[in-house]
Design a protein around this motif. Structure first.
Motif, PDB file in Angstrom:
ATOM      1  N   ASN A  31       0.794  -1.230   0.000  1.00  0.00           N
ATOM      2  CA  ASN A  31       0.000   0.000   0.000  1.00  0.00           C
ATOM      3  C   ASN A  31       0.829   1.284   0.000  1.00  0.00           C
ATOM      4  OD1 ASN A  31      -2.376  -1.498   0.044  1.00  0.00           O
ATOM      5  ND2 ASN A  31      -2.409  -1.575   2.267  1.00  0.00           N
ATOM      6  N   ASN A  32       2.134   1.176   0.216  1.00  0.00           N
ATOM      7  CA  ASN A  32       2.987   2.366   0.326  1.00  0.00           C
ATOM      8  C   ASN A  32       4.242   2.268  -0.532  1.00  0.00           C
ATOM      9  OD1 ASN A  32       1.657   3.990   2.640  1.00  0.00           O
ATOM     10  ND2 ASN A  32       1.703   1.886   3.391  1.00  0.00           N
ATOM     11  N   SER A  33       4.127   1.634  -1.691  1.00  0.00           N
ATOM     12  CA  SER A  33       5.312   1.410  -2.531  1.00  0.00           C
ATOM     13  C   SER A  33       5.970   2.717  -2.977  1.00  0.00           C
ATOM     14  CB  SER A  33       4.964   0.547  -3.744  1.00  0.00           C
ATOM     15  OG  SER A  33       3.961   1.173  -4.528  1.00  0.00           O
ATOM     16  N   HIS A  34       5.175   3.744  -3.261  1.00  0.00           N
ATOM     17  CA  HIS A  34       5.743   5.029  -3.677  1.00  0.00           C
ATOM     18  C   HIS A  34       6.547   5.666  -2.529  1.00  0.00           C
ATOM     19  CE1 HIS A  34       2.467   4.431  -6.564  1.00  0.00           C
ATOM     20  NE2 HIS A  34       3.217   5.137  -7.400  1.00  0.00           N
ATOM     21  N   ARG A  35       5.998   5.583  -1.322  1.00  0.00           N
ATOM     22  CA  ARG A  35       6.666   6.159  -0.146  1.00  0.00           C
ATOM     23  C   ARG A  35       7.974   5.422   0.131  1.00  0.00           C
ATOM     24  NH1 ARG A  35       6.119  10.715   3.109  1.00  0.00           N
ATOM     25  NH2 ARG A  35       7.212  10.308   5.013  1.00  0.00           N
ATOM     26  N   ILE A  36       7.947   4.101   0.072  1.00  0.00           N
ATOM     27  CA  ILE A  36       9.149   3.308   0.305  1.00  0.00           C
ATOM     28  C   ILE A  36      10.194   3.642  -0.750  1.00  0.00           C
ATOM     29  CG2 ILE A  36      10.087   0.954   0.303  1.00  0.00           C
ATOM     30  CD1 ILE A  36       7.295   0.110   1.470  1.00  0.00           C
ATOM     31  N   ILE A  56      11.090  13.795   1.481  1.00  0.00           N
ATOM     32  CA  ILE A  56      10.501  12.504   1.118  1.00  0.00           C
ATOM     33  C   ILE A  56       9.046  12.706   0.701  1.00  0.00           C
ATOM     34  CG2 ILE A  56       9.754  10.268   2.046  1.00  0.00           C
ATOM     35  CD1 ILE A  56      12.355  10.324   3.769  1.00  0.00           C
ATOM     36  N   SER A  57       8.325  13.550   1.411  1.00  0.00           N
ATOM     37  CA  SER A  57       6.919  13.802   1.074  1.00  0.00           C
ATOM     38  C   SER A  57       6.765  14.423  -0.309  1.00  0.00           C
ATOM     39  CB  SER A  57       6.271  14.702   2.121  1.00  0.00           C
ATOM     40  OG  SER A  57       6.215  14.024   3.354  1.00  0.00           O
ATOM     41  N   GLU A  58       7.643  15.356  -0.660  1.00  0.00           N
ATOM     42  CA  GLU A  58       7.583  15.972  -1.993  1.00  0.00           C
ATOM     43  C   GLU A  58       7.872  14.939  -3.082  1.00  0.00           C
ATOM     44  OE1 GLU A  58       8.954  20.585  -1.197  1.00  0.00           O
ATOM     45  OE2 GLU A  58      10.504  19.021  -1.176  1.00  0.00           O
ATOM     46  N   LEU A  59       8.887  14.107  -2.849  1.00  0.00           N
ATOM     47  CA  LEU A  59       9.218  13.080  -3.836  1.00  0.00           C
ATOM     48  C   LEU A  59       8.100  12.047  -3.914  1.00  0.00           C
ATOM     49  CD1 LEU A  59      11.165  11.996  -5.925  1.00  0.00           C
ATOM     50  CD2 LEU A  59      12.392  10.811  -4.089  1.00  0.00           C
ATOM     51  N   ASN A  60       7.532  11.686  -2.789  1.00  0.00           N
ATOM     52  CA  ASN A  60       6.422  10.742  -2.756  1.00  0.00           C
ATOM     53  C   ASN A  60       5.238  11.263  -3.578  1.00  0.00           C
ATOM     54  OD1 ASN A  60       4.936   8.416  -1.827  1.00  0.00           O
ATOM     55  ND2 ASN A  60       3.925   9.747  -0.356  1.00  0.00           N
ATOM     56  N   LYS A  61       4.934  12.543  -3.435  1.00  0.00           N
ATOM     57  CA  LYS A  61       3.835  13.154  -4.190  1.00  0.00           C
ATOM     58  C   LYS A  61       4.121  13.084  -5.696  1.00  0.00           C
ATOM     59  CE  LYS A  61       1.176  17.412  -4.644  1.00  0.00           C
ATOM     60  NZ  LYS A  61       1.067  18.808  -4.256  1.00  0.00           N
ATOM     61  N   LEU A  62       5.359  13.415  -6.085  1.00  0.00           N
ATOM     62  CA  LEU A  62       5.751  13.339  -7.490  1.00  0.00           C
ATOM     63  C   LEU A  62       5.666  11.894  -7.989  1.00  0.00           C
ATOM     64  CD1 LEU A  62       6.915  14.657 -10.063  1.00  0.00           C
ATOM     65  CD2 LEU A  62       9.203  14.247  -9.101  1.00  0.00           C
ATOM     66  N   GLY A  81       9.074  -4.966  -4.172  1.00  0.00           N
ATOM     67  CA  GLY A  81       9.599  -6.314  -4.002  1.00  0.00           C
ATOM     68  C   GLY A  81       9.745  -7.113  -5.279  1.00  0.00           C
ATOM     69  N   THR A  82       9.589  -6.491  -6.442  1.00  0.00           N
ATOM     70  CA  THR A  82       9.714  -7.229  -7.702  1.00  0.00           C
ATOM     71  C   THR A  82      11.142  -7.192  -8.239  1.00  0.00           C
ATOM     72  OG1 THR A  82       9.014  -5.277  -8.952  1.00  0.00           O
ATOM     73  CG2 THR A  82       7.307  -6.882  -8.386  1.00  0.00           C
ATOM     74  N   GLY A  83      12.007  -6.490  -7.564  1.00  0.00           N
ATOM     75  CA  GLY A  83      13.389  -6.396  -8.030  1.00  0.00           C
ATOM     76  C   GLY A  83      13.521  -5.356  -9.128  1.00  0.00           C
ATOM     77  N   LEU A  84      14.737  -5.117  -9.527  1.00  0.00           N
ATOM     78  CA  LEU A  84      15.018  -4.110 -10.545  1.00  0.00           C
ATOM     79  C   LEU A  84      14.791  -4.693 -11.938  1.00  0.00           C
ATOM     80  CD1 LEU A  84      16.095  -1.195 -10.698  1.00  0.00           C
ATOM     81  CD2 LEU A  84      18.373  -2.139 -10.968  1.00  0.00           C
ATOM     82  N   ASN A  85      13.977  -4.025 -12.725  1.00  0.00           N
ATOM     83  CA  ASN A  85      13.768  -4.435 -14.110  1.00  0.00           C
ATOM     84  C   ASN A  85      13.766  -3.191 -14.989  1.00  0.00           C
ATOM     85  OD1 ASN A  85      11.012  -3.403 -14.130  1.00  0.00           O
ATOM     86  ND2 ASN A  85      10.514  -5.169 -12.863  1.00  0.00           N
ATOM     87  N   TYR A  86      13.623  -3.377 -16.290  1.00  0.00           N
ATOM     88  CA  TYR A  86      13.736  -2.258 -17.222  1.00  0.00           C
ATOM     89  C   TYR A  86      12.742  -1.135 -16.967  1.00  0.00           C
ATOM     90  CZ  TYR A  86      17.046  -4.880 -20.049  1.00  0.00           C
ATOM     91  OH  TYR A  86      18.134  -5.558 -20.486  1.00  0.00           O
ATOM     92  N   ASN A  87      11.563  -1.468 -16.470  1.00  0.00           N
ATOM     93  CA  ASN A  87      10.584  -0.404 -16.244  1.00  0.00           C
ATOM     94  C   ASN A  87      10.444  -0.043 -14.759  1.00  0.00           C
ATOM     95  OD1 ASN A  87       9.293  -2.879 -15.795  1.00  0.00           O
ATOM     96  ND2 ASN A  87       7.302  -2.094 -16.396  1.00  0.00           N
ATOM     97  N   SER A  88      11.465  -0.368 -13.974  1.00  0.00           N
ATOM     98  CA  SER A  88      11.499   0.079 -12.583  1.00  0.00           C
ATOM     99  C   SER A  88      11.703   1.586 -12.541  1.00  0.00           C
ATOM    100  CB  SER A  88      12.651  -0.584 -11.829  1.00  0.00           C
ATOM    101  OG  SER A  88      12.449  -1.964 -11.708  1.00  0.00           O
ATOM    102  N   PRO A  89      11.030   2.284 -11.627  1.00  0.00           N
ATOM    103  CA  PRO A  89      11.223   3.734 -11.531  1.00  0.00           C
ATOM    104  C   PRO A  89      12.586   4.071 -10.928  1.00  0.00           C
ATOM    105  CG  PRO A  89       9.740   2.964  -9.817  1.00  0.00           C
ATOM    106  CD  PRO A  89      10.042   1.785 -10.678  1.00  0.00           C
ATOM    107  N   THR A  90      13.231   5.065 -11.489  1.00  0.00           N
ATOM    108  CA  THR A  90      14.492   5.571 -10.946  1.00  0.00           C
ATOM    109  C   THR A  90      14.447   7.091 -10.965  1.00  0.00           C
ATOM    110  OG1 THR A  90      15.616   5.567 -13.102  1.00  0.00           O
ATOM    111  CG2 THR A  90      15.844   3.571 -11.757  1.00  0.00           C
TER     112      THR A  90
END
Length: 141
Positions: A31-36, A56-62, A81-90
């Motif tokens: 439920n909090n993947s963006h925050r993590i 962190i809150s500003e980045l979480n919002k973005l 928890g899916t690991g790093l893949n080509y469409n992982s956010p960075t």
């Protein structure tokens, strides 16, 4: 309550209820993947001694507003928890010489960020154009 006392209670709960603690942790992560992601990303940049002028809150919002890679527009995989893949956010600094601010960052897929590396956006565009031009010439021959 104090932070130290609260931490002790949480530790004891985890020891006494490992299965329930894992369930709660999994639910929180789902439920909090963006925050993590935001927390881990800024901590990573701090360790690299980057200057950070974003919370962190500003980045979480973005992060919550960013569904697609800012460069190639593929859907980003925000699942925890899916690991790093080509469409992982960075997190990408648009100008790598500047600090992390809302005006100098964008969220892009791992593939675009790995290709861009330390280039500015203008340098990256020129690099992509060179490659495109080279292969367009080869295809015409």
């Amino acid at each position: 309550w104090c932070h130290k006392c609260h931490s002790k209670r949480i530790k004891k709960f985890r020891e006494d209820n490992p299965k329930k603690a894992r369930e709660i942790s999994k639910r929180y992560c789902k439920n909090n993947s963006h925050r993590i992601w935001s927390t881990q990303t800024l901590n990573h940049h701090r360790k690299k001694e980057n200057i950070i002028n974003i919370t962190i809150s500003e980045l979480n919002k973005l992060a919550k507003q960013t569904i697609y890679c800012s460069i190639c527009e593929i859907p980003l995989d925000w699942k925890y928890g899916t690991g790093l893949n080509y469409n992982s956010p960075t997190l990408d600094r648009i100008n790598n010489k500047k600090t992390l601010t809302l005006n100098n960052i964008q969220i892009v897929c791992y593939r675009c960020n790995a290709t861009k590396r330390s280039r500015t956006m203008q340098e990256f565009i020129e690099y992509c154009t060179k490659i495109s031009n080279k292969f367009n010439q080869i295809q015409r021959i």
